[in-house]
Design a protein around this motif. Structure first.
Motif, PDB file in Angstrom:
ATOM      1  N   VAL A 130     -18.320  34.082 -57.954  1.00  0.00           N
ATOM      2  CA  VAL A 130     -19.845  34.714 -58.264  1.00  0.00           C
ATOM      3  C   VAL A 130     -20.492  33.681 -58.957  1.00  0.00           C
ATOM      4  N   GLY A 131     -21.216  32.450 -58.339  1.00  0.00           N
ATOM      5  CA  GLY A 131     -21.783  31.487 -59.027  1.00  0.00           C
ATOM      6  C   GLY A 131     -20.901  30.690 -59.873  1.00  0.00           C
ATOM      7  N   GLY A 132     -21.574  30.664 -61.051  1.00  0.00           N
ATOM      8  CA  GLY A 132     -20.638  29.640 -62.190  1.00  0.00           C
ATOM      9  C   GLY A 132     -19.413  30.605 -62.568  1.00  0.00           C
ATOM     10  N   TRP A 133     -19.184  31.687 -62.083  1.00  0.00           N
ATOM     11  CA  TRP A 133     -18.130  32.747 -62.672  1.00  0.00           C
ATOM     12  C   TRP A 133     -16.930  32.199 -61.716  1.00  0.00           C
ATOM     13  N   GLY A 134     -17.103  31.458 -60.920  1.00  0.00           N
ATOM     14  CA  GLY A 134     -15.854  30.976 -60.036  1.00  0.00           C
ATOM     15  C   GLY A 134     -15.345  29.741 -60.650  1.00  0.00           C
ATOM     16  N   GLN A 135     -15.684  29.282 -61.933  1.00  0.00           N
ATOM     17  CA  GLN A 135     -15.365  28.113 -62.507  1.00  0.00           C
ATOM     18  C   GLN A 135     -14.462  28.168 -63.741  1.00  0.00           C
ATOM     19  N   GLU A 136     -13.402  27.843 -63.818  1.00  0.00           N
ATOM     20  CA  GLU A 136     -12.663  28.482 -64.866  1.00  0.00           C
ATOM     21  C   GLU A 136     -12.928  28.243 -66.310  1.00  0.00           C
ATOM     22  N   ASP A 137     -13.623  26.755 -66.456  1.00  0.00           N
ATOM     23  CA  ASP A 137     -14.015  26.162 -67.741  1.00  0.00           C
ATOM     24  C   ASP A 137     -15.301  27.187 -68.320  1.00  0.00           C
ATOM     25  N   ASN A 138     -16.145  27.499 -67.211  1.00  0.00           N
ATOM     26  CA  ASN A 138     -17.248  28.305 -67.720  1.00  0.00           C
ATOM     27  C   ASN A 138     -16.608  29.683 -68.248  1.00  0.00           C
ATOM     28  N   VAL A 139     -15.906  30.362 -67.404  1.00  0.00           N
ATOM     29  CA  VAL A 139     -15.287  31.656 -67.743  1.00  0.00           C
ATOM     30  C   VAL A 139     -14.529  31.663 -69.171  1.00  0.00           C
ATOM     31  N   LYS A 140     -13.666  30.726 -69.279  1.00  0.00           N
ATOM     32  CA  LYS A 140     -12.779  30.551 -70.290  1.00  0.00           C
ATOM     33  C   LYS A 140     -13.929  30.890 -71.705  1.00  0.00           C
ATOM     34  N   ALA A 141     -14.926  30.075 -71.810  1.00  0.00           N
ATOM     35  CA  ALA A 141     -15.626  29.880 -72.869  1.00  0.00           C
ATOM     36  C   ALA A 141     -16.061  31.332 -73.404  1.00  0.00           C
ATOM     37  N   LEU A 142     -16.424  32.234 -72.107  1.00  0.00           N
ATOM     38  CA  LEU A 142     -16.992  33.626 -72.557  1.00  0.00           C
ATOM     39  C   LEU A 142     -15.645  34.614 -72.757  1.00  0.00           C
ATOM     40  N   THR A 143     -14.460  34.468 -72.234  1.00  0.00           N
ATOM     41  CA  THR A 143     -13.416  35.366 -72.550  1.00  0.00           C
ATOM     42  C   THR A 143     -12.689  34.805 -73.809  1.00  0.00           C
ATOM     43  N   ASP A 144     -13.009  33.769 -74.138  1.00  0.00           N
ATOM     44  CA  ASP A 144     -12.515  33.121 -75.656  1.00  0.00           C
ATOM     45  C   ASP A 144     -13.421  33.833 -76.405  1.00  0.00           C
ATOM     46  N   ALA A 145     -14.807  33.957 -76.123  1.00  0.00           N
ATOM     47  CA  ALA A 145     -15.501  34.750 -77.372  1.00  0.00           C
ATOM     48  C   ALA A 145     -15.100  36.131 -77.373  1.00  0.00           C
ATOM     49  N   PHE A 146     -14.936  36.656 -76.253  1.00  0.00           N
ATOM     50  CA  PHE A 146     -14.630  38.101 -76.232  1.00  0.00           C
ATOM     51  C   PHE A 146     -13.377  38.429 -77.085  1.00  0.00           C
ATOM     52  N   THR A 147     -12.216  37.278 -76.748  1.00  0.00           N
ATOM     53  CA  THR A 147     -11.075  37.588 -77.381  1.00  0.00           C
ATOM     54  C   THR A 147     -11.327  37.431 -79.076  1.00  0.00           C
ATOM     55  N   ALA A 148     -12.101  36.494 -79.344  1.00  0.00           N
ATOM     56  CA  ALA A 148     -12.291  36.501 -80.877  1.00  0.00           C
ATOM     57  C   ALA A 148     -12.903  37.386 -81.629  1.00  0.00           C
ATOM     58  N   GLU A 149     -13.637  38.113 -80.567  1.00  0.00           N
ATOM     59  CA  GLU A 149     -14.585  39.346 -81.312  1.00  0.00           C
ATOM     60  C   GLU A 149     -13.656  40.585 -81.317  1.00  0.00           C
ATOM     61  N   THR A 150     -12.968  40.784 -80.175  1.00  0.00           N
ATOM     62  CA  THR A 150     -12.269  42.093 -80.146  1.00  0.00           C
ATOM     63  C   THR A 150     -10.626  41.970 -80.477  1.00  0.00           C
ATOM     64  N   GLY A 151     -10.292  40.962 -80.248  1.00  0.00           N
ATOM     65  CA  GLY A 151      -8.643  40.595 -80.323  1.00  0.00           C
ATOM     66  C   GLY A 151      -8.076  41.054 -78.903  1.00  0.00           C
ATOM     67  N   ILE A 152      -8.785  41.377 -77.892  1.00  0.00           N
ATOM     68  CA  ILE A 152      -8.267  41.627 -76.649  1.00  0.00           C
ATOM     69  C   ILE A 152      -8.219  40.342 -75.853  1.00  0.00           C
ATOM     70  N   GLU A 153      -6.988  39.935 -75.386  1.00  0.00           N
ATOM     71  CA  GLU A 153      -6.823  38.695 -74.299  1.00  0.00           C
ATOM     72  C   GLU A 153      -7.244  39.231 -73.051  1.00  0.00           C
TER      73      GLU A 153
END
Lengths: 302, 448
Positions: free
Chosen positions: B54-77
């Motif tokens: 889905v647009g830029g959500w198909g590119q790993e680098d973009n998504v990783k930055a978002l999921t890393d931020a989520f993990t940092a905030e919640t501790g959930i990988e």
């Protein structure tokens, strides 16, 4: 009386060797049972049900099979599958025998070079091979259109993969190039193992090259021919990747194998799609079995 | 010695088999519980997310930055698997059959609501909506995410309106740019026909393709045919397909008769974009803001073909040149019901993080589409990007999103019927008979 101890020892030895043999077979047997035999029975059972994804469905008897023969897409797929088999199997066998006959007496690097050339499409990934062919057949910028147009053979580009009646032959051509490698290697080996004393004796008796081939070599390579026939037939019946990558079953190129996949995994909203797809699988297996049996029978008679 | 060797070999083979299957045990932890009652909620440290491109959500680098931020905030990988549209549905359907579907999936209502949701595989997310959310979420984006029974199987994050594009340099060279209203990005059907004729006279061959190799990008051919004379794809209550609308038939007949337009069974949406990007085709019917910002995903510059020619996004032609009714894309997250309350809770935290928090702006801008809501937890989302083109697109195209009919039953089956119908018509089959036969099949699927 003297035989008894030897016989007992022999039986013990046989038993031990048999157990060892089965132990070695066991890993493969587990896979064979788990991934071939058991799924085969599951497939047969599911073909008699209205199973959907995540729903075993109910028993419908032979309804799926009866529906199949009223399904225009299935009948077209069956026709295409048989066309591929009927064209592909004889041409692959004949071409590989011809090439092998020409190269098997070569020595060293020349023989290896030919083996490499013909075997390359086999060891190259089918996706990579297909993508290259797709570029060559391209409707706008493809090599074939450029050559044909450049040489004045055609005025307008030919949509090779988008035109019914042409696309299926393109697929047969690609299948041919990817199928001849293994038969050539097998035939080269089989022809090299033909008993030379018989060949020489026949030549001394005045046999022509054709007579030597048909009377001496051909019977001796018959087991190889049978193997090639059966393998090529099965591969042709199971033509899937080319269809998936090139046409997705469009342009009248659907095959039974592709239609099975499509029904099972794409038409997920269609009631009973798993059972229906399994019924197709059973039909395909029956045809492959019948044709292979016929080939065995003919080869045995020869 | 031989016996010993045989024994060692046998054991090695058996053990290697066991080792191959040895990772099965931990995987059991992620399997759905086989009980009727959901497992008690416990903290979970890892969830699986499958995303379509889905647009830029198909590119790993973009998504990783978002999921890393989520993990940092919640501790959930978050373990992300990137799907392709070509075989993504197969993977998901196979996973559902094998009961190893992911916790979260990112796609649109046609899959999450009308397909997997309707079959009972998804978690109802309506408890995530409060009154504030309802006021912030754009109605056009929220409505398709909720089924007739009021169950919400998709939490929308971003949206766009699919449009078409033209090669402006080619149009200028052919003198066809006079037929474009570049200010409003609109044109009439008559002007479209004149432009095709001008392009054909100038360049020869095929200038635009009604691609029909498969279902990929079929929103483009649907929108083209529906908009040319104002035809409809389904009836108003989304219960039946209306392809035989005389306005659709007229559009198909005219497209078929036009020199320069080919019903091309060797192309689907992605192939058409590639040919347009290469400059071979002068128009693309499969286009949107993500393509405009990065044509053909080739990273060669916004709004440019490979040779640097200017790409202009346009509405589809309409009879009077008014804005078209564009097919929409509404993307968000759904949760597969695996019976594990802890995982569902973790997945909901992820959805909240991406779709309704201070991080939503980043999540949406990563998609290169537009937010499905006006604000998120106090963050104004009316302008998520500084990109001029995206903001223009938001003003000119997104408001033109038409009826989201994709939630009709039998969606997957009808897509096959649509492209097969176009192929057959392109190959010379009788237009009315072909439409009637294929539409009947689609309607049979719609009836379930």
């Amino acid at each position: 009386m003297a035989k008894q101890p030897r016989s007992t020892m022999s039986r013990a030895l046989v038993r031990r060797e048999t157990i060892s043999g089965y132990m070695f077979l066991l890993p493969s047997l587990i896979f064979f049972l788990g991934f071939v035999i058991i799924p085969m029975f599951i497939c047969i059972y599911t073909s008699l049900t209205s199973a959907n994804m995540n729903d075993p469905g109910s028993f419908v008897g032979f309804q799926n099979f009866m529906d199949l023969f009223h399904d225009k897409t299935f009948m077209m797929s069956l026709k295409n599958t048989f066309l591929i088999v009927i064209v592909s199997v004889p041409t692959v066998c004949a071409f590989s025998l011809w090439v092998s006959s020409a190269i098997y007496k070569m020595k060293g690097p020349a023989l290896s070079a030919f083996r490499c050339i013909f075997y390359l499409p086999v060891v190259t990934g089918s996706v990579a091979v297909t993508v290259v062919w797709k570029w060559m057949f391209d409707n706008y910028t493809g090599l074939f259109n450029a050559v044909l147009k450049g040489s004045g053979v055609i005025k307008d580009n030919i949509n090779f993969l988008g035109t019914p009646g042409i696309a299926i032959w393109c697929i047969i051509l690609i299948l041919f190039t990817t199928s001849v490698g293994q038969p050539i290697v097998l035939y080269v080996s089989a022809l090299g193992n033909v008993d030379q004393s018989l060949v020489e004796a026949a030549e001394v008796d005045g046999a022509t090259n054709m007579q030597v081939f048909w009377k001496i070599k051909w019977p001796q390579i018959m087991p190889t021919t049978l193997y090639i026939l059966v393998i090529t037939t099965i591969n042709s019946f199971q033509c899937f990747a080319l269809i998936q990558l090139l046409t997705q079953g469009g342009s009248d190129t659907n095959t039974v194998m592709y239609y099975i996949y499509y029904t099972a995994f794409k038409l997920t909203e269609q009631a009973g799609h798993f059972g229906y797809a399994n019924a197709m699988g059973v039909i395909l297996a029956i045809f492959i079995g019948l044709l292979s049996a016929l080939q065995f029978r003919l080869a045995k008679e020869k | 010695m031989k016996k010993f060797l045989a024994l060692v070999l046998s054991l090695a083979m058996v053990l290697s088999l066991a080792a191959c299957g040895g990772n099965k045990a931990p995987a059991e932890d992620t399997k759905p519980a086989e009980t009727d009652e959901p497992a008690p909620a416990e903290a979970t440290q890892s969830i699986d997310l499958w995303v379509y491109p889905v647009g830029g959500w198909g590119q790993e680098d973009n998504v990783k930055a978002l999921t890393d931020a989520f993990t940092a905030e919640t501790g959930i990988e978050v373990k992300v698997e990137y799907l392709a549209y070509a075989d993504g549905d197969d993977k998901v359907n196979t996973a559902i059959t094998g009961k190893n579907q992911p916790d979260l999936i990112m796609e649109g209502p046609e899959r999450l609501v009308a397909n997997w949701g309707a079959k009972g595989y998804m978690v109802d997310l309506s408890d995530m909506l409060d009154d504030t959310d309802k006021s912030e979420l754009i109605a056009a984006a929220l409505t398709p995410c909720i089924n007739a029974e009021g169950k919400m199987y998709e939490y929308p994050m971003c949206m766009t309106a699919h449009c078409m594009a033209v090669n402006l340099d080619a149009f200028k060279a052919a003198g066809a740019d006079q037929y474009l209203d570049l200010e409003n990005r609109t044109w009439s059907t008559e002007n479209f026909k004149k432009a095709v004729a001008a392009l054909y006279d100038h360049f020869g061959g095929t200038v635009a393709a009604v691609y029909c190799k498969g279902q990929g990008g079929d929103q483009g051919t649907r929108a083209l045919i529906n908009n040319m004379y104002g035809g409809a794809y389904t009836n108003a209550d989304h219960t039946a397909y209306t392809w035989d609308d005389p306005k659709n038939v007229q559009a198909i007949e005219e497209l078929l008769a036009m020199d320069g337009i080919a019903f091309d069974a060797s192309l689907e949406g992605g192939d058409e974009i590639a040919k347009f990007y290469q400059g071979v085709l002068k128009m693309a019917f499969c286009w949107n803001s993500a393509q405009q910002i990065n044509p053909n995903n080739a990273n060669t510059g916004e709004g440019k073909t490979v040779t640097g020619e200017e790409i202009v996004y346009m509405n589809f032609p309409t009879p009077d040149g008014s804005p078209a009714e564009l097919c929409g894309g509404i993307w968000g997250f759904g949760i597969f019901d695996k019976g594990d309350a802890a995982r569902i809770d973790a997945a909901k935290q992820f959805i909240k993080f991406m779709c309704d928090s201070a991080h939503t702006k980043d999540a949406v801008s990563t998609s290169t589409f537009f937010p499905a809501r006006t604000a998120a937890e106090g963050t104004d989302l009316s302008k998520v990007s500084d990109n001029v083109m995206l903001n223009e697109y938001a003003a000119l195209m997104v408001p033109n999103m038409g009826d989201y009919y994709n939630v009709i039953k039998g969606w997957a089956a009808q897509r096959t019927e649509w492209w097969n119908m176009l192929q057959e018509i392109g190959n010379g089959a009788d237009i009315n008979e072909t439409i009637a036969a294929r539409m009947a099949n689609a309607n049979a699927a719609a009836q379930g």
